[in-house]
Design a protein around this motif. Structure first.
Motif, PDB file in Angstrom:
ATOM      1  N   GLU A  26       0.831  -1.214   0.000  1.00 37.93           N
ATOM      2  CA  GLU A  26       0.000   0.000   0.000  1.00 37.93           C
ATOM      3  C   GLU A  26       0.861   1.257   0.000  1.00 37.93           C
ATOM      4  O   GLU A  26       0.523   2.247  -0.652  1.00 37.93           O
ATOM      5  CB  GLU A  26      -0.946  -0.003   1.204  1.00 37.93           C
ATOM      6  N   PHE A  27       1.995   1.210   0.708  1.00 38.03           N
ATOM      7  CA  PHE A  27       2.893   2.358   0.703  1.00 38.03           C
ATOM      8  C   PHE A  27       3.477   2.582  -0.688  1.00 38.03           C
ATOM      9  O   PHE A  27       3.539   3.708  -1.173  1.00 38.03           O
ATOM     10  CB  PHE A  27       4.016   2.187   1.734  1.00 38.03           C
ATOM     11  N   VAL A  28       3.900   1.522  -1.339  1.00 35.50           N
ATOM     12  CA  VAL A  28       4.438   1.629  -2.705  1.00 35.50           C
ATOM     13  C   VAL A  28       3.384   2.249  -3.623  1.00 35.50           C
ATOM     14  O   VAL A  28       3.687   3.134  -4.439  1.00 35.50           O
ATOM     15  CB  VAL A  28       4.917   0.254  -3.212  1.00 35.50           C
ATOM     16  N   GLU A  29       2.143   1.824  -3.499  1.00 35.74           N
ATOM     17  CA  GLU A  29       1.051   2.385  -4.296  1.00 35.74           C
ATOM     18  C   GLU A  29       0.837   3.863  -3.957  1.00 35.74           C
ATOM     19  O   GLU A  29       0.639   4.692  -4.846  1.00 35.74           O
ATOM     20  CB  GLU A  29      -0.235   1.594  -4.039  1.00 35.74           C
ATOM     21  N   TYR A  30       0.897   4.202  -2.681  1.00 40.62           N
ATOM     22  CA  TYR A  30       0.744   5.589  -2.227  1.00 40.62           C
ATOM     23  C   TYR A  30       1.803   6.487  -2.874  1.00 40.62           C
ATOM     24  O   TYR A  30       1.494   7.545  -3.417  1.00 40.62           O
ATOM     25  CB  TYR A  30       0.855   5.635  -0.695  1.00 40.62           C
ATOM     26  N   VAL A  31       3.066   6.058  -2.811  1.00 40.01           N
ATOM     27  CA  VAL A  31       4.157   6.855  -3.398  1.00 40.01           C
ATOM     28  C   VAL A  31       3.903   7.086  -4.885  1.00 40.01           C
ATOM     29  O   VAL A  31       4.045   8.201  -5.389  1.00 40.01           O
ATOM     30  CB  VAL A  31       5.528   6.179  -3.160  1.00 40.01           C
ATOM     31  N   GLY A  32       3.508   6.041  -5.588  1.00 40.49           N
ATOM     32  CA  GLY A  32       3.258   6.156  -7.020  1.00 40.49           C
ATOM     33  C   GLY A  32       2.046   6.990  -7.376  1.00 40.49           C
ATOM     34  O   GLY A  32       1.920   7.462  -8.510  1.00 40.49           O
ATOM     35  N   SER A  33       1.149   7.213  -6.426  1.00 38.38           N
ATOM     36  CA  SER A  33      -0.068   7.971  -6.719  1.00 38.38           C
ATOM     37  C   SER A  33       0.087   9.468  -6.493  1.00 38.38           C
ATOM     38  O   SER A  33      -0.783  10.247  -6.873  1.00 38.38           O
ATOM     39  CB  SER A  33      -1.227   7.463  -5.853  1.00 38.38           C
ATOM     40  N   LYS A  34       1.171   9.898  -5.877  1.00 35.46           N
ATOM     41  CA  LYS A  34       1.378  11.320  -5.578  1.00 35.46           C
ATOM     42  C   LYS A  34       2.210  11.955  -6.681  1.00 35.46           C
ATOM     43  O   LYS A  34       3.368  11.591  -6.888  1.00 35.46           O
ATOM     44  CB  LYS A  34       2.087  11.487  -4.227  1.00 35.46           C
TER      45      LYS A  34
END
Length: 192
Positions: free
Chosen positions: A163-171
């Motif tokens: 989820e953190f990896v996805e979060y970074v990629g979404s910003k």
């Protein structure tokens, strides 16, 4: 009167490690680019690696300006202010490098921080000093340190690494700086 130093001696190390907050300054090469200054906290997230090298843990957030600037030109300044005790400001002007999760040096560097390693760790920023200096700090106000803010750490701890990896990629400002410079290389690798 300000002084310059050849190295981070024990006295400077003690001062640096005693400060609960430090500031990071960086800038792109472009004349119209935006200079960035970021406050950093979280106990234990900065270490003096040797007499000319410091490192800090870079946790994910909504921006990655410093990482983008370091990837472009490497220029960085770290600053610590005494908010209690004798007035003093210490700066380390140098060259920085973000060491990302897939770098072979990452695990050994993170181990230097002990218990400060936590969810949401994006990179370790390593800074090699070109100039170490201090100044008086006579205009820096006295301020009382109360406690650490735990909101960021708690927020990131609720995310799995995926989820953190996805979060970074979404910003958008993790992908590129506000000036469009490449920031965090994506996809961010999972921690192994």
């Amino acid at each position: 009167m300000g002084k310059t130093y050849e190295r981070i001696d024990d006295r400077l190390r003690e001062f640096i490690e005693a400060q609960p907050v430090f500031f990071v300054g960086s800038a792109p090469l472009a004349d119209d680019g935006h200079v960035n200054v970021s406050p950093k906290g979280r106990a234990g997230t900065l270490v003096v690696l040797d007499e000319r090298t410091v490192a800090y843990l870079d946790f994910g957030g909504s921006h990655a300006e410093t990482i983008a600037h370091l990837r472009e030109n490497g220029r960085i300044t770290l600053m610590w202010c005494a908010f209690e005790g004798p007035p003093k400001i210490v700066r380390v002007h140098g060259t920085g490098e973000p060491v990302f999760r897939d770098d072979p040096r990452f695990a050994d560097l993170v181990a230097r921080f002990g218990d400060a390693d936590a969810a949401g760790l994006r990179a370790v920023v390593v800074v090699r000093a070109n100039l170490i200096s201090d100044t008086c700090g006579f205009a820096v106000p006295f301020m009382d340190y109360r406690e650490e803010r735990t909101l960021h750490e708690e927020y990131m701890a609720r995310k799995t690494d995926e989820e953190f990896v996805e979060y970074v990629g979404s910003k958008p400002y993790n992908i590129a700086s506000i000036d469009g410079l490449p920031a965090v290389p994506l996809p961010l690798p999972l921690r192994g």
